[in-house]
Design a protein around this motif. Structure first.
Motif, PDB file in Angstrom:
ATOM      1  N   ILE A  55      78.091  20.632   0.002  1.00 65.82           N
ATOM      2  CA  ILE A  55      78.085  19.232   0.433  1.00 65.82           C
ATOM      3  C   ILE A  55      77.350  19.071   1.752  1.00 65.82           C
ATOM      4  CG2 ILE A  55      79.552  17.351   1.288  1.00 65.82           C
ATOM      5  CD1 ILE A  55      81.585  18.133  -0.865  1.00 65.82           C
ATOM      6  N   SER A  56      77.652  19.918   2.728  1.00 62.40           N
ATOM      7  CA  SER A  56      76.941  19.822   4.014  1.00 62.40           C
ATOM      8  C   SER A  56      75.462  20.113   3.823  1.00 62.40           C
ATOM      9  CB  SER A  56      77.546  20.788   5.039  1.00 62.40           C
ATOM     10  OG  SER A  56      77.389  22.141   4.649  1.00 62.40           O
ATOM     11  N   GLY A  57      75.142  21.052   2.913  1.00 65.02           N
ATOM     12  CA  GLY A  57      73.746  21.342   2.625  1.00 65.02           C
ATOM     13  C   GLY A  57      73.043  20.174   1.973  1.00 65.02           C
ATOM     14  N   PHE A  58      73.715  19.518   1.041  1.00 61.91           N
ATOM     15  CA  PHE A  58      73.120  18.368   0.359  1.00 61.91           C
ATOM     16  C   PHE A  58      72.841  17.233   1.341  1.00 61.91           C
ATOM     17  CE2 PHE A  58      73.701  14.272  -1.854  1.00 61.91           C
ATOM     18  CZ  PHE A  58      72.656  14.356  -2.762  1.00 61.91           C
ATOM     19  N   LEU A  59      73.801  16.926   2.193  1.00 66.21           N
ATOM     20  CA  LEU A  59      73.610  15.843   3.158  1.00 66.21           C
ATOM     21  C   LEU A  59      72.542  16.205   4.189  1.00 66.21           C
ATOM     22  CD1 LEU A  59      77.348  14.812   3.669  1.00 66.21           C
ATOM     23  CD2 LEU A  59      75.576  13.533   2.429  1.00 66.21           C
ATOM     24  N   THR A  60      72.507  17.466   4.597  1.00 68.23           N
ATOM     25  CA  THR A  60      71.475  17.911   5.539  1.00 68.23           C
ATOM     26  C   THR A  60      70.095  17.814   4.906  1.00 68.23           C
ATOM     27  OG1 THR A  60      73.002  19.413   6.658  1.00 68.23           O
ATOM     28  CG2 THR A  60      70.656  19.846   6.937  1.00 68.23           C
ATOM     29  N   ALA A  61      69.968  18.275   3.672  1.00 67.18           N
ATOM     30  CA  ALA A  61      68.681  18.194   2.983  1.00 67.18           C
ATOM     31  C   ALA A  61      68.249  16.750   2.789  1.00 67.18           C
ATOM     32  CB  ALA A  61      68.771  18.909   1.637  1.00 67.18           C
ATOM     33  N   THR A  62      69.214  15.865   2.572  1.00 66.88           N
ATOM     34  CA  THR A  62      68.898  14.450   2.364  1.00 66.88           C
ATOM     35  C   THR A  62      68.181  13.844   3.554  1.00 66.88           C
ATOM     36  OG1 THR A  62      70.760  14.143   0.844  1.00 66.88           O
ATOM     37  CG2 THR A  62      69.917  12.170   1.956  1.00 66.88           C
ATOM     38  N   ILE A  63      68.561  14.253   4.767  1.00 68.98           N
ATOM     39  CA  ILE A  63      67.943  13.671   5.963  1.00 68.98           C
ATOM     40  C   ILE A  63      66.896  14.609   6.571  1.00 68.98           C
ATOM     41  CG2 ILE A  63      69.982  12.269   6.456  1.00 68.98           C
ATOM     42  CD1 ILE A  63      70.628  14.237   8.747  1.00 68.98           C
ATOM     43  N   ALA A  64      66.439  15.588   5.797  1.00 74.22           N
ATOM     44  CA  ALA A  64      65.514  16.593   6.334  1.00 74.22           C
ATOM     45  C   ALA A  64      64.061  16.122   6.264  1.00 74.22           C
ATOM     46  CB  ALA A  64      65.688  17.920   5.615  1.00 74.22           C
ATOM     47  N   TRP A  65      63.776  15.097   7.035  1.00 77.19           N
ATOM     48  CA  TRP A  65      62.372  14.724   7.235  1.00 77.19           C
ATOM     49  C   TRP A  65      62.222  14.204   8.657  1.00 77.19           C
ATOM     50  CZ3 TRP A  65      65.634  10.974   5.505  1.00 77.19           C
ATOM     51  CH2 TRP A  65      65.404   9.671   5.889  1.00 77.19           C
ATOM     52  N   GLY A  66      61.061  14.531   9.247  1.00 78.69           N
ATOM     53  CA  GLY A  66      60.843  14.172  10.645  1.00 78.69           C
ATOM     54  C   GLY A  66      61.003  15.386  11.542  1.00 78.69           C
ATOM     55  N   ASN A  67      61.324  15.134  12.790  1.00 80.45           N
ATOM     56  CA  ASN A  67      61.482  16.179  13.791  1.00 80.45           C
ATOM     57  C   ASN A  67      62.652  17.099  13.443  1.00 80.45           C
ATOM     58  OD1 ASN A  67      63.030  16.978  16.487  1.00 80.45           O
ATOM     59  ND2 ASN A  67      60.846  16.873  16.965  1.00 80.45           N
ATOM     60  N   ARG A  68      62.411  18.408  13.436  1.00 77.44           N
ATOM     61  CA  ARG A  68      63.438  19.355  12.997  1.00 77.44           C
ATOM     62  C   ARG A  68      64.649  19.338  13.923  1.00 77.44           C
ATOM     63  NH1 ARG A  68      61.271  25.033  12.396  1.00 77.44           N
ATOM     64  NH2 ARG A  68      62.673  25.357  10.646  1.00 77.44           N
ATOM     65  N   LYS A  69      64.417  19.205  15.213  1.00 77.12           N
ATOM     66  CA  LYS A  69      65.538  19.160  16.154  1.00 77.12           C
ATOM     67  C   LYS A  69      66.401  17.933  15.897  1.00 77.12           C
ATOM     68  CE  LYS A  69      66.667  19.338  21.094  1.00 77.12           C
ATOM     69  NZ  LYS A  69      66.114  19.417  22.476  1.00 77.12           N
ATOM     70  N   MET A  70      65.759  16.811  15.610  1.00 77.99           N
ATOM     71  CA  MET A  70      66.499  15.588  15.311  1.00 77.99           C
ATOM     72  C   MET A  70      67.285  15.736  14.012  1.00 77.99           C
ATOM     73  SD  MET A  70      65.072  11.714  14.640  1.00 77.99           S
ATOM     74  CE  MET A  70      64.320  11.631  16.276  1.00 77.99           C
ATOM     75  N   ILE A  71      66.669  16.374  13.020  1.00 77.62           N
ATOM     76  CA  ILE A  71      67.354  16.610  11.748  1.00 77.62           C
ATOM     77  C   ILE A  71      68.639  17.408  11.978  1.00 77.62           C
ATOM     78  CG2 ILE A  71      67.225  17.799   9.522  1.00 77.62           C
ATOM     79  CD1 ILE A  71      64.142  17.277   9.666  1.00 77.62           C
ATOM     80  N   ILE A  72      68.508  18.492  12.707  1.00 73.16           N
ATOM     81  CA  ILE A  72      69.657  19.369  12.964  1.00 73.16           C
ATOM     82  C   ILE A  72      70.732  18.632  13.748  1.00 73.16           C
ATOM     83  CG2 ILE A  72      70.402  21.444  14.185  1.00 73.16           C
ATOM     84  CD1 ILE A  72      67.562  22.594  13.496  1.00 73.16           C
ATOM     85  N   ASN A  73      70.325  17.903  14.793  1.00 68.30           N
ATOM     86  CA  ASN A  73      71.296  17.169  15.622  1.00 68.30           C
ATOM     87  C   ASN A  73      72.036  16.119  14.803  1.00 68.30           C
ATOM     88  OD1 ASN A  73      70.652  18.656  17.891  1.00 68.30           O
ATOM     89  ND2 ASN A  73      69.256  17.137  18.727  1.00 68.30           N
TER      90      ASN A  73
END
Length: 267
Positions: A55-73
């Motif tokens: 679940i955390s992976g799915f939600l993280t992948a969903t917003i994985a576009w743009g600046n990588r630091k922003m994605i992670i934060n």
């Protein structure tokens, strides 16, 4: 319907031993635990429960576009808002618990999109056996692209705003579905390096596709693995064929090489 028949497609490249050796070396260089430190995959690596990881992976992948630091934060912020227990939150939240998500936004993924995704995930686990079950149900012999398209239909069975559907790509509409292909790599691919999880046993690695984006696409073209200019579903089908020539059992491992060459080496 998008279908990739690898037995009938014209092969785009010959197996070049030098190219394979070069890419295998780059896989070894980037496919290691140090990669996790700067990649969004670090978010699901916080968890040990299968459902929390997926679940955390799915939600993280969903917003994985743009600046990588922003994605992670932002992915970390979302996990925190769910009390660091994604599966428990998805399954047992009440309506007032969703108020925590009212201020969440990542670029065009806003609070209403986020709430819809939580409800969509709850439906997936309550009524369809979970994320792995849905993706595995629709897999084809050589590809997961039809499965991604079917998954989108199942996911949006619930009430939703039309705008939210753009956050899950559909290969049958011409998309390379970069983020979902990346997610499937995380969940299905397993080797000794320990970067990817390999917790989904019902989908073989041989069916996975490279998460095609501007970086991996540009490197693939320079190496002769891709001729199509657009990073779309047709380009992904072409890249699939050629990466499967290099390693039929684990073609998506070359994502590490293409991404690393593009992002870290500016190849």
């Amino acid at each position: 319907m998008l279908r990739t028949d690898f037995m009938l497609k014209k092969l785009q490249v010959m197996i070049n031993p030098d190219l394979k050796d070069f890419l295998d070396e780059k896989v070894m260089l980037y496919n290691n635990p140090k990669f996790i430190e700067s990649d969004p995959i670090q978010i699901p690596h916080q968890f040990s429960l299968k459902e929390d990881i997926e679940i955390s992976g799915f939600l993280t992948a969903t917003i994985a576009w743009g600046n990588r630091k922003m994605i992670i934060n932002n992915a970390q912020k979302l996990v925190n808002l769910m009390g660091n227990s994604p599966y428990d939150f998805v399954m047992h939240h009440e309506e007032h618990h969703l108020e925590k998500l009212e201020n969440f936004v990542h670029r065009t993924f806003n609070n209403q999109d986020c709430i819809t995704f939580i409800k969509g995930l709850q439906n997936i686990y309550r009524n369809h056996g979970g994320l792995e079950t849905v993706f595995a149900k629709y897999q084809e012999e050589f590809s997961m692209q039809e499965s991604i398209s079917a998954f989108k239909k199942v996911f949006f069975e619930i009430n939703h705003q039309h705008r939210t559907t753009k956050h899950i790509s559909d290969p049958n509409s011409g998309s390379a579905a970069k983020r979902l292909n990346m997610y499937l790599r995380w969940m299905c691919r397993k080797d000794a390096a320990g970067v990817d999880f390999g917790i989904w046993k019902s989908i073989p690695m041989s069916k996975l596709s490279c998460p095609l984006d501007v970086h991996s696409g540009n490197v693939a073209r320079k190496l002769g693995l891709l001729t199509r200019k657009q990073n779309d579903a047709k380009a992904l089908a072409e890249l699939d064929i050629n990466l499967r020539l290099l390693d039929p059992a684990d073609p998506v491992k070359y994502d590490f090489a293409l991404f690393g060459l593009g992002v870290f080496e500016k190849f």
